[in-house]
Enzyme design. Structure first.
Site, short mmCIF file in Angstrom:
data_model
loop_
_atom_site.label_atom_id
_atom_site.label_comp_id
_atom_site.label_asym_id
_atom_site.label_seq_id
_atom_site.Cartn_x
_atom_site.Cartn_y
_atom_site.Cartn_z
N LYS A 50 4.89 47.83 56.23
CA LYS A 50 5.14 47.95 54.80
C LYS A 50 6.52 47.37 54.44
CE LYS A 50 2.41 52.17 54.10
NZ LYS A 50 2.45 53.64 53.96
N GLN A 94 4.82 59.25 53.64
CA GLN A 94 3.90 58.84 54.70
C GLN A 94 3.19 60.04 55.31
OE1 GLN A 94 3.14 55.67 55.58
NE2 GLN A 94 1.63 56.51 56.99
N ASP A 117 1.34 55.73 45.78
CA ASP A 117 0.14 56.03 46.57
C ASP A 117 -1.03 56.42 45.67
OD1 ASP A 117 -0.05 55.65 49.30
OD2 ASP A 117 1.01 57.50 49.81
#
Length: 282
Positions: A50, A94, A117
């Site tokens: 990422k 995460q 997200d």
């Protein structure tokens, strides 16, 4: 093999290139912060990828890596600081988190306007209501693959195999929004194979390697394999038995190289969308 291969890696590269061109025209760098707690190996690889993709596209990206023993209160305090930081446009916590931290508490703590997200209950509700909002990255990536591959969705029978909040449910909402007739199937579905055979578009997202066999696929169907499973011999495979399915399907995504690269590309898309919306520059 008769199925057309849907190359998510190539589509993701084109999206990242378009994003880099757009970011280069801005007077600021969209800010992305990834919060990682602990040492989950898969998370480590994913976070590095990422950061690499975000930096290459011109984003201001950084990872905040907290120790595995971090308390829930400490994590929530970190998220609060990022919520208040005007330079941060996108926050990603995460997963998975250590057991002492409630996942739902961490997700709910993120400012919905920075929730790249797309997991915050407010953004989930907006998606369910058909309203604009930040959409979970993997389902958004699947929609890109379908669109850029010329798959006709209006009126198509779509089956989503899996009902998670991360993929299955938002995937079904997006397909419904594209005028598909959508069924969500799962482990308790009666005659699961027969349900899958009804699909003109089948999205498999169950996390079980090779679960979907070739005889579960309708001839000519479009098969999107969201699963990424590592076998004991180190190979990465999807939820679909690829060779069997490819002999029947009209089009199929591979694993790796299908949906996976799209998730990061769409994370960057969400971050740019959030940055423009926050600044009134959309």
């Amino acid at each position: 093999m008769s199925a057309r291969i849907l190359d998510g890696k190539a589509i993701a590269a084109r999206i990242r290139a378009r994003l880099a061109e757009r970011v280069a025209t801005l007077s600021f760098r969209p800010g992305l912060r990834v919060v990682r707690v602990g040492e989950d190996p898969a998370s480590g690889v994913y976070v590095r990828n990422k950061d690499k993709a975000a930096t290459a596209a011109g984003f201001d990206s950084a990872t905040i890596h907290l120790p595995a023993e971090t308390s829930e209160a400490e994590l929530l305090a970190t998220i609060a600081r990022l919520n208040a930081d005007p330079a941060v446009d996108g926050i990603l916590v995460q997963l998975p988190l250590p057991p002492q931290i409630r996942t739902e508490a961490a997700i709910a703590a993120v400012d919905p306007a920075k929730d790249v997200d797309g997991f915050h209950p407010l953004n989930a509700g907006r998606l369910a209501a058909g309203q604009p909002g930040l959409v979970p990255c993997t389902p958004r990536g699947v929609m890109h693959i379908l669109a850029e591959s010329g798959v006709a969705l209006r009126g198509a029978r779509a089956v989503v195999l899996g009902r998670s909040q991360i993929v299955g449910r938002p995937m079904a909402q997006l397909l419904l929004g594209a005028d598909c007739t959508v069924t969500i199937a799962h482990s308790r579905t009666k005659d699961l194979a027969a349900e899958c055979r009804r699909a003109e578009v089948l999205v498999a997202a169950v996390g079980r390697p090779g679960m979907v066999r070739g005889d579960w696929i309708a001839p000519g169907a479009v098969v999107i394999d969201v699963g990424i499973n590592r076998l004991p011999d180190g190979r990465l495979v999807g939820d679909v038995a690829f060779a069997e399915a490819a002999a029947v399907a009209g089009a199929i995504t591979p694993v790796p190289g299908g949906v996976g690269p799209m998730t990061i590309a769409c994370l960057l898309e969400n971050t740019l969308d959030a940055a423009l919306a926050r600044r009134g520059a959309g």
